[in-house]
Design a protein around this motif. Structure first.
Motif, mmCIF file in Angstrom:
data_model
loop_
_atom_site.group_PDB
_atom_site.id
_atom_site.type_symbol
_atom_site.label_atom_id
_atom_site.label_comp_id
_atom_site.label_asym_id
_atom_site.label_seq_id
_atom_site.Cartn_x
_atom_site.Cartn_y
_atom_site.Cartn_z
ATOM 1 N N PRO A 141 0.747 -1.256 -0.170
ATOM 2 C CA PRO A 141 0.226 -0.093 0.054
ATOM 3 C C PRO A 141 0.788 1.205 -0.096
ATOM 4 O O PRO A 141 2.129 1.198 0.263
ATOM 5 C CB PRO A 141 -0.629 -0.072 1.430
ATOM 6 N N LYS A 142 0.160 2.349 -0.564
ATOM 7 C CA LYS A 142 0.734 3.718 -0.414
ATOM 8 C C LYS A 142 -0.136 4.601 0.204
ATOM 9 O O LYS A 142 -1.523 4.573 -0.064
ATOM 10 C CB LYS A 142 1.254 4.166 -1.826
ATOM 11 N N LYS A 143 0.309 5.513 0.873
ATOM 12 C CA LYS A 143 -0.625 6.544 1.803
ATOM 13 C C LYS A 143 -1.526 7.174 0.745
ATOM 14 O O LYS A 143 -1.045 7.539 -0.539
ATOM 15 C CB LYS A 143 0.268 7.720 2.399
ATOM 16 N N GLY A 144 -2.868 7.295 1.186
ATOM 17 C CA GLY A 144 -3.795 8.120 0.115
ATOM 18 C C GLY A 144 -4.384 7.330 -0.865
ATOM 19 O O GLY A 144 -5.363 7.640 -1.725
ATOM 20 N N GLU A 145 -3.983 5.926 -0.884
ATOM 21 C CA GLU A 145 -4.825 4.929 -1.761
ATOM 22 C C GLU A 145 -6.159 4.632 -1.467
ATOM 23 O O GLU A 145 -6.624 4.789 -0.238
ATOM 24 C CB GLU A 145 -3.900 3.775 -2.382
ATOM 25 N N TYR A 146 -6.966 3.997 -2.472
ATOM 26 C CA TYR A 146 -8.272 3.627 -2.254
ATOM 27 C C TYR A 146 -8.564 2.136 -1.951
ATOM 28 O O TYR A 146 -8.081 1.431 -2.801
ATOM 29 C CB TYR A 146 -9.227 4.103 -3.346
ATOM 30 N N VAL A 147 -8.917 1.641 -0.910
ATOM 31 C CA VAL A 147 -8.943 0.183 -0.378
ATOM 32 C C VAL A 147 -10.207 -0.323 -0.084
ATOM 33 O O VAL A 147 -11.066 0.210 0.508
ATOM 34 C CB VAL A 147 -8.148 0.008 0.947
ATOM 35 N N TYR A 148 -10.543 -1.382 -0.807
ATOM 36 C CA TYR A 148 -11.803 -2.027 -0.465
ATOM 37 C C TYR A 148 -11.532 -3.447 0.273
ATOM 38 O O TYR A 148 -10.675 -4.202 -0.151
ATOM 39 C CB TYR A 148 -12.626 -2.063 -1.662
ATOM 40 N N VAL A 149 -12.210 -3.796 1.365
ATOM 41 C CA VAL A 149 -12.158 -5.085 1.937
ATOM 42 C C VAL A 149 -13.617 -5.927 1.987
ATOM 43 O O VAL A 149 -14.445 -5.083 2.440
ATOM 44 C CB VAL A 149 -11.658 -4.880 3.416
ATOM 45 N N SER A 150 -13.708 -7.039 1.532
ATOM 46 C CA SER A 150 -14.892 -7.779 1.727
ATOM 47 C C SER A 150 -14.929 -8.549 3.107
ATOM 48 O O SER A 150 -13.732 -8.982 3.476
ATOM 49 C CB SER A 150 -15.153 -8.750 0.268
ATOM 50 N N ALA A 151 -15.792 -9.143 3.298
ATOM 51 C CA ALA A 151 -16.104 -9.813 4.534
ATOM 52 C C ALA A 151 -15.107 -9.071 5.550
ATOM 53 O O ALA A 151 -14.530 -9.540 6.601
ATOM 54 C CB ALA A 151 -15.530 -11.260 4.309
ATOM 55 N N ALA A 152 -15.557 -7.676 5.640
ATOM 56 C CA ALA A 152 -14.806 -6.833 6.500
ATOM 57 C C ALA A 152 -15.022 -6.984 7.976
ATOM 58 O O ALA A 152 -14.268 -6.331 8.610
ATOM 59 C CB ALA A 152 -15.105 -5.342 6.118
ATOM 60 N N ALA A 153 -16.025 -7.505 8.547
ATOM 61 C CA ALA A 153 -16.234 -7.648 10.004
ATOM 62 C C ALA A 153 -15.820 -9.116 10.449
ATOM 63 O O ALA A 153 -16.012 -9.470 11.334
ATOM 64 C CB ALA A 153 -17.498 -7.341 10.098
ATOM 65 N N GLY A 154 -15.121 -9.727 9.615
ATOM 66 C CA GLY A 154 -14.667 -11.126 9.939
ATOM 67 C C GLY A 154 -13.322 -11.112 10.591
ATOM 68 O O GLY A 154 -12.583 -9.745 10.961
ATOM 69 N N ALA A 155 -12.684 -12.165 10.792
ATOM 70 C CA ALA A 155 -11.359 -12.231 11.624
ATOM 71 C C ALA A 155 -10.078 -11.411 11.091
ATOM 72 O O ALA A 155 -9.476 -10.820 11.663
ATOM 73 C CB ALA A 155 -11.216 -13.767 11.857
ATOM 74 N N VAL A 156 -10.161 -11.593 9.732
ATOM 75 C CA VAL A 156 -8.987 -10.988 8.992
ATOM 76 C C VAL A 156 -9.565 -9.703 8.477
ATOM 77 O O VAL A 156 -8.624 -8.591 8.579
ATOM 78 C CB VAL A 156 -8.570 -11.897 7.584
ATOM 79 N N GLY A 157 -10.596 -9.468 7.957
ATOM 80 C CA GLY A 157 -11.201 -8.210 7.358
ATOM 81 C C GLY A 157 -11.057 -7.116 8.172
ATOM 82 O O GLY A 157 -10.747 -6.138 7.831
ATOM 83 N N GLN A 158 -11.344 -7.344 9.533
ATOM 84 C CA GLN A 158 -11.620 -6.175 10.474
ATOM 85 C C GLN A 158 -10.109 -5.537 10.681
ATOM 86 O O GLN A 158 -9.971 -4.283 10.852
ATOM 87 C CB GLN A 158 -12.094 -6.839 11.807
ATOM 88 N N LEU A 159 -9.023 -6.442 10.778
ATOM 89 C CA LEU A 159 -7.510 -5.856 10.955
ATOM 90 C C LEU A 159 -7.359 -5.374 9.664
ATOM 91 O O LEU A 159 -6.715 -4.042 9.742
ATOM 92 C CB LEU A 159 -6.838 -7.061 11.386
ATOM 93 N N VAL A 160 -7.296 -5.779 8.442
ATOM 94 C CA VAL A 160 -7.088 -5.152 7.210
ATOM 95 C C VAL A 160 -7.365 -3.666 7.305
ATOM 96 O O VAL A 160 -6.679 -2.744 7.060
ATOM 97 C CB VAL A 160 -7.498 -6.139 5.883
ATOM 98 N N GLY A 161 -8.553 -3.439 7.398
ATOM 99 C CA GLY A 161 -9.385 -2.092 7.234
ATOM 100 C C GLY A 161 -8.715 -1.227 8.333
ATOM 101 O O GLY A 161 -8.313 -0.070 7.956
ATOM 102 N N GLN A 162 -8.293 -1.506 9.442
ATOM 103 C CA GLN A 162 -7.756 -0.682 10.476
ATOM 104 C C GLN A 162 -6.297 -0.635 10.272
ATOM 105 O O GLN A 162 -5.832 0.675 10.358
ATOM 106 C CB GLN A 162 -7.807 -1.465 11.585
#
Length: 352
Positions: free
Chosen positions: A160-181
């Motif tokens: 990743p680079k600062k300012g990029e646009y990120v989409y996470v599916s299953a975002a409330a799951g075990a992996v996705g919740q941390l990816v988003g943060q």
């Protein structure tokens, strides 16, 4: 005064376990598994070059679905019907014939869905340095395989680079919740999707996502993503595959990256999935890469240091869905495939 482990050694236990009755074709249901007692009481002693552990917490993970069928080309071998299901866990050493482990040590690694397990491959165990500021169960979630998957997948695969646009599916799951943060900490704009309005609110109000939506309420996923990403998507962290992956590919920016972490929508499919937006891989020079967290084990110590620090500083939070007892294991596992869990699904087998 003797420790509890010293008092247990040499005694016997019935040792309840959760077994897979037969291989599963399709989505697993609760009756595919059952709780059984060991045929004869087991003696609580470690065999040669092994450790005997008391299991405290067990992890429910979608990849385990692939081990429930003998024809699926998974990256791990199938379970054996009639035997205890295997998975990641947090355990306490009751007895040890391995000099690297002693009675009373808290460990994490692959174990079996039962009260007591003999672990012969002790090289895959990691001793937990217990920290009162971090729940012990987090070692199968935030500080375990799901957390490391998020960390390695986001930083190493997504680059990743600062300012990029990120989409996470299953975002409330075990992996996705941390990816988003992690993406937010990195200075990215982050949108997540989940399957209930409750989860959507958690993503926005507790986990800090910029936006979130309930994919079950959307008739056109590609149009939905275009609405949330007017500038397009730089990074898609894919936990579901299928139509969602196709929709994301239709919205990627030039030189976008897709990290394929999971295919939960495909776990029980026997047909093939067609994609309409694959040409974009060429025209937009998109990189799409599947990965396993085990590809990046050289980063594990750095991961533990970073994530522990973020958690203690209040920069990240982690959500668990805790079920009590081996009797609840089948329900907890099956619930993964209908989105019943909120956060990381864990089974508490026993207190420390």
């Amino acid at each position: 005064m003797e420790k509890k482990e010293d008092e247990l050694v040499g005694k016997t236990a019935e040792n309840k376990k959760v077994v897979l009755k037969n291989y599963v074709n399709g989505t697993p249901i609760e009756t595919d598994m059952e709780v059984r007692k060991h045929g004869n009481p087991i003696k609580l002693e470690a065999p040669k070059a092994s450790v005997l552990v008391k299991n405290l917490y067990l992890s429910c993970d979608p990849y385990m679905r692939g081990r429930m069928q003998d024809f699926h080309k998974s990256y791990v071998p199938p379970f054996s019907p009639g035997s205890a299901i295997e998975g990641f866990g947090v355990s306490k050493v009751v007895d040890s014939d391995d000099p690297n482990f002693k009675r009373g040590d808290l460990v994490t690694g692959l174990t079996s869905w039962e009260e007591y397990s003999v672990i012969r491959n002790t090289g895959q165990l990691r001793i937990i340095q217990q920290d009162d500021g971090i729940p012990l169960s987090y070692h199968v979630g935030l500080l375990g395989m799901p957390g490391f998957t998020a960390y390695a997948g986001f930083y190493e695969v997504c680059a990743p680079k600062k300012g990029e646009y990120v989409y996470v599916s299953a975002a409330a799951g075990a992996v996705g919740q941390l990816v988003g943060q992690l993406a937010k900490l990195h200075g990215c704009y982050v949108v997540g999707s989940a399957g209930t309005s409750q989860k959507v609110e958690i993503l926005k109000n507790k986990l800090g996502f910029d936006e979130a939506f309930n994919y079950k309420e959307e008739l056109d996923l590609e149009a939905t993503l275009a609405r949330y990403f007017a500038q397009g998507i730089d990074i898609y962290f894919d936990n579901v595959g299928g139509p969602m992956l196709d929709a994301a590919l239709g919205n990627m920016r030039v030189h976008g990256r897709v990290a394929v972490c999971g295919m939960v929508s495909q776990n029980s499919r026997t047909d093939t999935q067609s994609f309409r937006n694959m040409f974009g891989l060429i025209s937009k020079r998109i990189t799409i890469k599947g990965f396993l967290q085990s590809d990046f084990l050289h980063l594990y110590s750095r991961f533990l240091e970073d994530i522990t620090g973020y958690y203690k500083q209040g920069k990240i939070v982690y959500i668990e869905n805790m079920n009590d007892g081996l009797e609840s294991a089948a329900t907890a596992f099956v619930g993964l495939f209908s989105g019943k869990n909120v956060g990381k699904q864990v089974i508490r087998v026993a207190s420390e």
